[in-house]
Structure formats: C-alpha cells, structure tokens
Design an enzyme around this catalytic site. Structure first.
Site, mmCIF file in Angstrom:
data_model
loop_
_atom_site.group_PDB
_atom_site.id
_atom_site.type_symbol
_atom_site.label_atom_id
_atom_site.label_comp_id
_atom_site.label_asym_id
_atom_site.label_seq_id
_atom_site.Cartn_x
_atom_site.Cartn_y
_atom_site.Cartn_z
ATOM 1 N N GLY D 152 1.543 -1.573 -5.006
ATOM 2 C CA GLY D 152 0.637 -2.047 -3.976
ATOM 3 C C GLY D 152 -0.595 -2.680 -4.601
ATOM 4 C CB CYS D 153 -2.946 -5.190 -3.300
ATOM 5 S SG CYS D 153 -3.075 -4.594 -1.609
ATOM 6 C CE1 TYR D 154 -7.979 -2.068 -0.809
ATOM 7 C CE2 TYR D 154 -6.060 -1.720 0.584
ATOM 8 C CZ TYR D 154 -7.356 -2.169 0.430
ATOM 9 O OH TYR D 154 -8.032 -2.707 1.490
#
Lengths: 350, 350, 350, 350
Positions: D152-154
């Site tokens: 995921g990006c986070y």
C-alpha cells in the site's frame, strides 16, 4: 551526429525555465551540463535549491564573472530580458551557439523591441541573423542558426494554432483574429510578488495585460509573416490557477475558400511529420494536463457554422513546448541530433 | 413590507445551489425556512449533510411525497430540469410563488426548450407568464411575477455585460458577438462524475460544450430581445480549477455610433442604482475572488483601439449572482422586501 | 449595550488579518471603522487594494504619523511583532483598548518572548496586565481587559482541543502531548516570498518549523497553565495547499481516570454554552471547509483503544477563529456587546 | 539480462495506478506492453481515454474474457481487491509472474485479510509464497518471487521511514509509534464519488479512516516483523488537496541506546546503495513536489530533544513509489534487469 556530448551552459538557472532546462538536460543522451551561472547563488549546489534534481545534477552555481562560457558548445539564457544581448557578441565570436529564452532575439523590428521592453537593443547585427525558434515553422533556418530567439509561451500556441490556415490564405482578414489565452501561474516566473502568492492566485481567475501584453507584437509580427499581409489581432491573456499549462482559444473567420476547405485534413497533413504537434480528432476538447511535463502541443478545431468562424483550441505546457522543451528541440536541430532526444517523455496524468 | 416572515420551501436541497440557498436564507431577516425536500435523504438533518449549517439550520429533509408545499409563500426548485414544470401548476393554483433555478422557465420558445433539454414542456401556459429573472433587466416584471425562471449562470454574465450597449444600439451586428467564458467546477453540480473529480479537474483546464451548450440558446434569445433584432453569437465555455467563480471575456464590435460613445460613462449610468452590478474604474481587471460568496457582478471595459472592438470582462460567483443569490434577490422583489435583504455580505477574500 | 457605535482603529490593514478585520467589521452592527493606517499605502482607498470591499468600506489608508488613534474606543494591531508594544502605552493612557493580533502580549515570560522574537519587550508592565484572548478560557479576564494578546492561530486549536481534559486532570503527562498541525497558506501572510508562491505551494505539502516554531512556547505555556504542572509538548506544523483552514490532530495519552471518563460527554458539557466551539458527534471527521469564513472551531474525539490514547481533531479558519474573528469576539466581550455580533455568519461551503 | 523484451499484461488499466503503469512502461527499455484488459472499455484505444499517451501507447483495451494473459511474462493487477487472487493460480501454473497492486497478497494472516477486506482469501497457498514487495526490505525474496503483493502507499512511507531504527532495536516500544499521514486525492482512485469531487476536496482538508484504515494492519504486521516483537501503532491518515503526493510524519520514541545513536548516519548508511531512498541532510524539510512523478522516497530526521522522540518525515509520490513505480521496480528485480530501468526520471518541479 556528434560523437561526443554537447557541452551546455545555462545562464540564470534559478527560475522556472532554468530548472526546467535542468530537468530535461539532466537525462539528455547527447548533452552534458557543463556550467550554470547565478549571481546570487554562486557556490550553492543546484540540487540544494531544487531537491527534485538530487542524484541527477551534481553541478553548483558559478558566479557569472568566473564562468568560462566560451568553452561550451551552446549557452541557454534563462535570464531577464536584456542579458543575452549583452553577451551574445562574445559568445558568437567564440563560436558558441546561443539560445535565448527571453525576448532579446524575438522581434526583428528594434523599434518595436525598444517600445515594449524599454531597452535599446544591444546587438542589432546579431539580431538580424537570429532565428525565431519555432521548428515547425522555421526548421531549416534553425538548423544553421548561430543565435535563436526562443519564442514566448503564448506565441507558440497562437502561431502553431493558425499557421496552416494563414499559410494557405484561408482566413478572412477583414475582421480581427482573436486569441483568448489562459496561462498557469508558473508563466509569471519564480519571483517573489504578492499577485502570484498562493493565497492570491489560488481559487481565483483574472484577465491581465489587456491594455497591451509584450507577446502581442511578437504574435502580430509572426502572424503577418505567415499571412504575407497586415492584419488585426486581439489578444487577452488570463491567469488561471494551474502550476503549468496554457490554453489558447482562437477565434478566426474563414474566407470563402476557407469555408470550402476540410480544415481538419489540412491540419493533419500540415503536421503529420511533426513529432510535437498533435492534431486531435474532430470534436476533441484538449486538456492542459494531457501535456503536463511533455513537449507536445495539442490542437483541436471546432467550426461555428452560423458565423463562418473556426475556433482553434491549443494546449501546451508553458514551461516545456512554451519554453525549455522548445529550446532543447532547437538545440537538437542545431546540432544535428535526433529532434526528440531528451524530449521523449510521457506527460504526467493525473 | 410583510409583517411576518415569508415561509420558504426548497425542493431538492442536496446540490450546490440548494446548500447555497440554505446558506443565504438561514440568515435572511424576513424569510424562514419552512420545508426542504429530498427523495434520497428524507429524515436526515440538513446539517448532518452540510456541517457548515450546524447551529444555523435545524430542518431535516422531508420526503417530497409528504411535503405540503402549498403552505409556503414561495418555493425554490434546486432540482434537475423538468421537475419544476411538473409541480408549478398546482403551486400556482395554491397561490404559491415559484422560483425555478433550473431551465424550465428560461426559454419562451418551447421548441427550442425541447430541442436542448430533450423534454416536452409540461406547462406552456405557465411558461408564457413566467418572468426571466434578471432584476437589472426585468425588475418590474419580477415584482408581479408568479413564476420566475432564474437565469443560467453564464447568461447572467453575458447579458449584464452587454445590456447597456445593446439597449442603445451601439453594437455592429455584422460580426458575431463572442463570449469566451470560464467557470469554476461547482457549476457542474454535486454529482459523482469522473470528469469533475479533484484528481481530474485540479491543475487542469479545458473548453467544453463547444459544439453546443444549453446556455447558448438562452443567451442568444435574450441578446436578441435586448437588440431588437437577430444576431450571431459564439459561446465557448471553459472549465477552470476554481470551486466558485465565473469570468466571461466578451468581444463585441462597436458600431460607428458606439465608437463615438463614452462607454464607461454609459455603463456607470446604466447601473448606478443597481446594488449588485459594479462597474469598475477604467483599466480594471476584475478577479473572481472579489465576488466569492457575494451577490455582486463586477464589470470592466477595455477598448481595442485598432479594431473597433470593445472587450467586456464580467465576474460573478456562479453559485450566488449566477444562481442562489439572484434567486433570493428575485424573491425579495416579488415580496416587496428590501432587495438586498439577506444578501448584504462582504465577499471572502482571500 | 453601548448606545453609540464603537469607534475602531486598525493599525496595519494591508495584510490578511487586516482585510479580514475589515470584512467582519464592515457589517458589524455596533462598530464603525474610524481609521486604518498604513505607512506604504497612505491615501489609497482601502477598496482599491481589496475590491471585495467596494461599496462596503469607504475609508482610505492614513499615514500612521497622522492618525489620531486616541480618538478610537479600540485599536486592533494587525502588524508585525513589536509594533503594538511600541504604541500600547500611549493608547492605554488615553483610555483606548488594545487588541494585538501579533505576539507582543501573548507570552507573559519576557525572557521567552525575547528568545523567540529577538526583540526586547517594550512594556512589561502593560504585558503583566494583558489578557490572553481566548474567550472560552478567559472570558472574565477579557471582559475587564485593557489590552488583549490575541492568540496565535495554532494555539487556539490545540488549547481548545485539550482544555476539557487538562482542566480535569485526565491526561497521562508521563509521555508528551503531540500536535500534528496543518495550516493553509494565508497563515504565512501577504508578504512577497518565493516559498508561498502559487507555483511553489500548490500541489505541494511540507512540514516546517520542526526545529522550533514560535507557537510552541505559546502553546506550552498555556498547556501548563491548564494542567497546573509542567509537561512535554511536541509540535510539528505543516503547510498544505489551502487558502484558509487549519487542522490540528492531537495525540494525547489518557490517565487511568481519563480512560474511565466519557470524554465525549465531557467536551459537550464543557462547551455547551460556547457559541463558537462545536463538539461534533462521535465518529465525526471535521473538514476545514465547514468553517471557511466562520468563527467556529469544530472538534471531534477518537479513542485509540489499544494504546489508551485519545486523538482530538480540531478545525478552524485560521484567519477567523484563528485571528480576526477571535479578535472581534474579544472586542464584543470587552465592550459588553452580544458576543456573536458581527460573527453571525454561515461558513462558505462549497 | 533478457535479450528480448519482457511481455507485460495489465489487468484493469482504467484507474490511476493503471495509467501510471502505462506511463512508466511505455518508455521502459526492456518491457513491451502486450495486453491491457478492461471489462467496461473493451475495444477502446487506451490513448482515447488518456490522451497523454497519444503516440506512446497504441494498444486498445481487451475484454478480460478474450485476453490471453498466459502469453505474458508478467501480469500487473491494477484492480479492486479480490481480482488478482481469483486469477493468480492459473497464471502461476502457466509460469507467468504476478504483481498485484491491490491487497490480495499483502497480509500473510488470512484472518486479518478477511476481517478488513470482507472477502475469503481465494488462494492461501499462493499467498504463503507471495513476497511483500518493498525491495529495500526484501530484495532477495523479490528476486525469486513468482507473486508479489505490492505494498500500500501509506505502508511504504512508514516502513522505509522506520526500518533502520527497528532493525537495530533502537525504539522504545513502551509507547505507541504514531504516524500522522497525509495523502493526495489520487490515492482514492478514479471512481466517481461525491467526496472526491473537485468542489468538495479542493481548498479542504480532513482526517479519515481514524476508526480503522486497511493500511493499519498491513503496517502493523510489517513493523512487528522488523522489530521482532509486538508493538502499538497509531495511524491517522488525512486527505489533502494534492493530486499526487504523500507525506508521513512519524513520531517514535528512541530507546536509551537509540538516544546515543547517530541516527542520521544510521539512515545514510542503511540506504546508501538504495537508488530510490534519499536521506536528506540534517534539518531538511521534504516537500512532496520534489518526488512528483518520480520513484524516489525522501526522508528527513528531526530529534525532539526534550522528550527523546525522533520525528521522521517521509515523502513519496503515492502513484509511483507508492504504487506503480514500486511495481515496476519489483518487475525489474524479478527479471534481472537494471533496477532503475524505466524509472530513471527527474521529478516534475514546479
């Protein structure tokens, strides 16, 4: 093709056209950044000012007084108006090619230049041989030019938007050509000014320069060259809350012959071999983001059936095709490189 | 002046014109929100959907089937096209005044309406008596109207931008009038659509509706009424990354008499008693943020000396003077209130 | 209630807090703008600089040397730090009340003031009697104050976000309180600086002041007053591309007693009579736009069950509750007016 | 190094991660786009949907039912959660490598997956061998992986922001690690939703997912792997008005040993050979625009001396290092290519 990389100098690399030149040249396969000058920032690594360049550009700014630009093959001026013309003579004498991104070599009529820029022209003889650097109009002259006046951002949209019609004499010049143009805020440069602060320019829109913008005489002169006659031109630029991006909506009345012409086919044929001019399919509505960061100019045509007008809509990234990208394109042609070298990118969308 | 507060109903309060009506009416000294309907949100407190209204609006949405709108003094329709005309007959019969913010009562020619909105018109008799609600043009008719067709956002800028010239016959109508108009994204409404997502519409600009926008016939019909003759009108709307704000740049050729007229004085005189039309001093460049949240429309004139054209630049908040504010202004007039009641605000700058 | 309108002076009206004061005071029912000074713009009508005020504010800027501020009932200082303290003595002597929107009267410890603002404090005796102007914490003191130090924008969010917990001793102070705060760009003021240009600050985000921001000592001093003991406080402000708007996300560890407390009920009770503090229902996610242009501060609480932390999220308009609105609220209290006078607006959404 | 170009398939190319994969792969020297599927857009040329790709991508969307993905060397899934796991078995059996940009192969604990994604896991055996694709943490496993769960990006920001400390056991885990994270709106995807409309998300900011965001369990699991023990983690994501860009501000308490460590040197050493992780000089304040369009993640460290905390600030482009760029980086490693192939760009600033 050169066997060695071209040595590039940049005068005035701290503005937006400067950092955009750095972005494009950092990955250019046939060019190497040799020197970049800045009076105010001498000694500072370029990547300290623009961290986007970390790991890509190792140069530091050099004091102009210390920079030996005559060692370069080509020097770009990303400076205020008047700087290039003060240094062009010496560079030309040293065999260095010059590409000026300011206005010093855009207007052949020095009286017009002096009226709009409030400066006497410093080297009219060099100006006389300088080439107006829109490759799609003047590629052969660019090829052999020693000095290029790189066009203003607005002029590139208007001139490429109208060239096919004017070259073929398809415009009714009894009424003015109108360009309602819109620019992102980076076009105002990286100067500390209240009017372009985020809290002033965001969520806001305005026209400006209606009483007279410096790109008006530049566009008018080139339009008249293309038309081979004098004409009337109304130009209203607007500031819109984009970082980058420029859109011109051009209203032009077709002549009787123009009304009988398949203008879509005309434009497609005129630009079929141009890698950076993209004639969109009929009915298209060009968006500025489709050219964000790329050297393309995209065009669409819309006829206004009741009135015989044609509306031409042209978009470009004002910092790329409108400035630094076109300058690199000119460099590529001047040095016999692949015209797309270093410009072979995909615009950033979204 | 009424001694009691006017009872107001709103049909369709979940869109941007709806919430803007709520914002303005919540503090209106002479009106009280009586009912607000929404099919999808029945039962939900309005302030739960729009927390900006917490503490200011206590109403909940009512199911349209349950709402007794006939108890209201006036009903605003902030609905899609076609809804108001299906309910107007009954409301008018019950003595309720109707202000439609959609297009049902804007076009007197039902054939034109049906062509552009793809709907048969449901109540041509009511339409025949409806008033096109620009107070600065039709104040007397508004005063006694039972049904108001509140104008589109673009038309308000173009019509107020040109009325002084057309009323006096100062335009050369042998060439088209051109309006290059720019709108913020809220003009597209509060509908879930990809094209108006932040990641699509931010840092981006485009023209749209070039092949035909529904405001074209509306503007054309009104321009012809003002001119008393037929004319040609080119209209190119653009989407720009503002939340609110609309700017029209209007290019019009002056007649010989127009060229001899002091147009600045003409406009100042024409609008001197208009609280919501502000003619800026010569040379001004109106900015959309100067009307953000306010009901003002600000205008500036720029002559194009070489071509005999005049450029009129008009800005407004598309949700206020372009929609809900003008609707409240119409309500004030219809009920004999102070025309500025509830609209006496200062735009939000920055 | 005063029978006559309060005469208001503003020193330094050309910045964002200045124009915001003008926006609010222009429609204040019980105040009248009497004089506004600016060294640089003396003679210029205020509405020429801020056309949003056309028709609402007729004043022109006065040279400070010529302005007779002693005629005013109250003077607001919307100036750089250090100006108010140089003039407060004379004004106080003349019986004029002073509300300083800069930092001169925020920090009771002059050593701390001098460390952070690099200025000796010019009137420690007046400072000693000045009141820190958050009405929700110090309303009684505000009522009788002669001089108000209007709080910084960030402190208002953090202090109102934590007051109910600290007043009741419900925080575990063995770990630091952390506020991760985000501000719109207008918080940086209307100064020409490269870092806040549109083309720099738009579509961009960064932390700043991590090594030490002037609001840290201000918040810390007030937190310690509320807690009645010393504590640790980590503060990281961020710049985000909003014109207006501030959001603080505050991470605080609850004490054993805090964990047993219904914090939602605690906050609702604490603020139930506060017109400008809005405790949102459980689970809410406050948005900055719900307070755009309004004097509200909205709060929501989220417990972090595994760790015993509570996350408090607070939003306000940095120019209103964070500056000019709070200043007007203080004025209203100081003069015995309705605390909501002139602040009874609905935020602008969208 | 492969002598022939890698044949690439993309499932679901109409979202933002899809078009970003196209942007990067269009110019990849060692990969060729072979097939791209979309149920809804079958037959449409990709460049008609995304005109930024005109002249760069000639493919049209293929109906998934008709696409022969088994001919590809690698297939990227830029699809909603659950799609990749339904097709992975067949592709793996056919010897095709799979890189899933959704969550199907990110969480080794299927119970956690099913809790957060409300789907039973379709292929736990393949999951068991899938590799979590952060090359800087798991390069060797990526090299030999058949299936990659692209992070995921986070999580990418938090894990790369903390890895050096956790690997060395320098964190005091008696208090929670806190990440206050901010994302641009493209992170929400190219879905028509009211909450991410321009008129809702522009000039606005909010926290979201505070009660539980799907990236929390993903980050927590990886943090615990790095620490070799369980720990507490508080995660509050925020939506800010950027198109692209993500910034995490991470608050971590150093252990006694951590306090004695030169953390700047530690990070610089840990990442010295990583082409895409850039440890900025002490005191730096990373800006999201310095990575716009690039695969870099830039980090800075700030110690909070009074409390023993370290603040780590990490920025990336959520669509590049946070999604498509990291996926291409993984592909490069899996096929023995230069890890920087196709990713050798300069971020777009301004």
């Amino acid at each position: 093709m050169h066997s060695k990389k071209i040595k590039v100098g940049i005068v005035g690399g701290t503005g937006y056209t400067g950092v955009e030149l750095l972005r494009l040249l950092a990955l250019h396969p046939d060019a190497e950044l040799s020197v970049i000058t800045s009076r105010g920032e001498a000694g500072l690594p370029v990547a300290d000012m623009f961290p986007s360049l970390r790991g890509r550009v190792d140069l530091a700014f050099t004091d102009p007084a210390q920079a030996d630009l005559s060692q370069c093959d080509v020097v770009f001026f990303a400076t205020p108006h008047g700087v290039a013309m003060s240094q062009a003579q010496a560079l030309v004498a040293a065999g260095v090619k010059v590409i000026d991104l300011a206005a010093d070599f855009r207007l052949q009529d020095t009286a017009v230049f002096e009226k709009w820029y409030k400066l006497p022209h410093g080297c009219p003889d060099i100006l006389a041989n300088a080439v107006y650097g829109i490759p799609e109009l003047y590629r052969e002259q660019v090829r052999s030019a020693q000095v290029i006046g790189n066009p203003g951002c607005y002029p590139t949209t208007v001139l490429l938007g109208l060239a096919p019609l004017l070259e073929q004499g398809l415009v009714d010049l009894s009424v003015p050509i109108i360009s309602d143009s819109k620019s992102g805020v980076s076009g105002a440069g990286r100067k500390a000014e209240v009017a372009t602060l985020f809290a002033e320019a965001s969520d806001n829109m305005k026209a400006y320069g209606v009483a007279g913008h410096r790109h008006h005489p530049e566009i008018l002169a080139q339009l008249q060259l293309l038309a081979g006659t004098s004409l009337q031109f109304i130009f209203v630029p607007h500031l819109v809350p984009l970082i980058r991006g420029m859109l011109s909506t051009i209203y032009v009345k077709l002549s009787a012959r123009g009304l009988k012409t398949d203008t879509q086919a005309l434009y497609e044929t005129r630009y079929q071999n141009e890698p950076f001019v993209d004639v969109l399919p009929p009915g298209s509505l060009p968006e500025t983001r489709t050219v964000r960061g790329g050297n393309q100019l995209r065009l669409a045509l819309h006829s206004q059936p009741d009135s015989g007008y044609l509306t031409v809509i042209a978009v470009q990234d004002n910092l790329v095709k409108g400035a630094a990208g076109q300058a690199v394109q000119n460099m590529n042609i001047m040095f016999g490189l692949d015209e797309q070298a270093g410009l072979n990118t995909v615009p950033l969308l979204p």
